[in-house]
Design an enzyme around this catalytic site. Structure first.
Site, PDB file in Angstrom:
ATOM      1  N   GLY A   1      -8.071   5.240 -18.953  1.00 30.35           N
ATOM      2  CA  GLY A   1      -9.153   4.648 -19.740  1.00 30.35           C
ATOM      3  C   GLY A   1     -10.319   4.296 -18.858  1.00 30.35           C
ATOM      4  O   GLY A   1     -10.368   4.702 -17.700  1.00 30.35           O
ATOM      5  N   ASN A   2     -11.273   3.588 -19.402  1.00 30.77           N
ATOM      6  CA  ASN A   2     -12.409   3.174 -18.589  1.00 30.77           C
ATOM      7  C   ASN A   2     -12.907   1.807 -19.052  1.00 30.77           C
ATOM      8  O   ASN A   2     -12.515   1.322 -20.114  1.00 30.77           O
ATOM      9  CB  ASN A   2     -13.514   4.229 -18.627  1.00 30.77           C
ATOM     10  CG  ASN A   2     -13.987   4.477 -20.038  1.00 30.77           C
ATOM     11  OD1 ASN A   2     -14.502   3.582 -20.680  1.00 30.77           O
ATOM     12  ND2 ASN A   2     -13.786   5.684 -20.542  1.00 30.77           N
TER      13      ASN A   2
END
Ligand code: C5P
Length: 219
Positions: free
Chosen positions: A29-30
């Site tokens: 993810g980020n």
């Protein structure tokens, strides 16, 4: 801001991160909260636009009057954005993963006693923004975001041209007082006319200011 300035127009906004699954319990993810995109969608709906918000996995409440479509992965976001066309405006505020695992393991990947590291085979995701900007149903106005750690102007202008955008809002990440998880930010908005600096200000205020620029371009 003028209420009703976008009445009769359809605005599609993408927001938040995407999660790319590695196995049933892990993902890539980020650091995107989705706050900027949600604020833009809220501001568009307030101005009377028929607003679709394609949201990655975030914990934010839906803005009033917005047609929210929740997605998880870049592939799902890609499909949801294309399904929301035709539109008059597309604003890509999502932090879409650039790479996704080539395969998703069916079971939890185990570490082996005394074993080495894990190598993940990643493949590129589709560039949703570039695709929308080159689509036969291209919206009249396509706006991108650019989160940069390096040369803001050079990278933003490169993306503006390469992705065939009408406008790009660039911000620095990895610095105090702005960026991904903050309530405040500073946007450098580039278009053919040059650059305008919005903020530093709360993202709700920046969303209003950005939509002023969008409405001016459409009128
Ligand atoms: O090239 P970069 O990822 O920095 O560009 C950021 C802009 O492109 C953002 O507007 C983001 O929403 C969009 N983007 C996209 N699909 C991707 C990667 C980025 O729509 N796969």
């Amino acid at each position: 801001m003028s209420e009703g300035a976008l009445a009769g127009l359809r605005v599609v906004v993408s927001a938040g991160p995407t999660y790319e699954d590695i196995d049933p319990v892990r993902f890539i993810g980020n650091r995107s909260s989705g706050k900027m995109g949600f604020a833009i969608a809220a501001a568009a709906a307030k101005r009377g636009a028929d607003t679709v918000l394609v949201a990655g996995p975030v914990t934010l409440a839906s803005p009033a009057g917005v047609d929210r479509r929740d997605v998880r992965s870049a592939a799902q976001m890609h499909a949801a954005v294309l399904a929301a066309l035709p539109a008059d405006v597309y604003i890509g505020a999502a932090a879409v993963a650039d790479f996704t695992p080539a395969t998703v393991a069916g079971g939890k990947i185990k570490k082996r006693p005394g074993g080495g590291g894990l190598v993940l085979d990643l493949v590129p995701t589709a560039d949703i923004l570039a695709e929308v900007a080159s689509h036969p149903l291209r919206p009249r106005l396509v706006v991108g975001f650019a989160a940069e750690t390096g040369d803001l102007e050079a990278n933003a202008l490169d993306k503006l041209r390469r992705k065939r955008l009408d406008m790009i809002a660039a911000n620095r990440v990895g610095v105090a007082g702005g960026g991904f998880e903050s309530d405040d930010n500073t946007l450098h908005v580039y278009d053919a006319a040059g650059v305008r600096v919005l903020g530093p200000a709360p993202k709700t205020r920046l969303a209003d200011d950005l939509l002023d620029l969008v409405a001016a371009r459409l009128s």
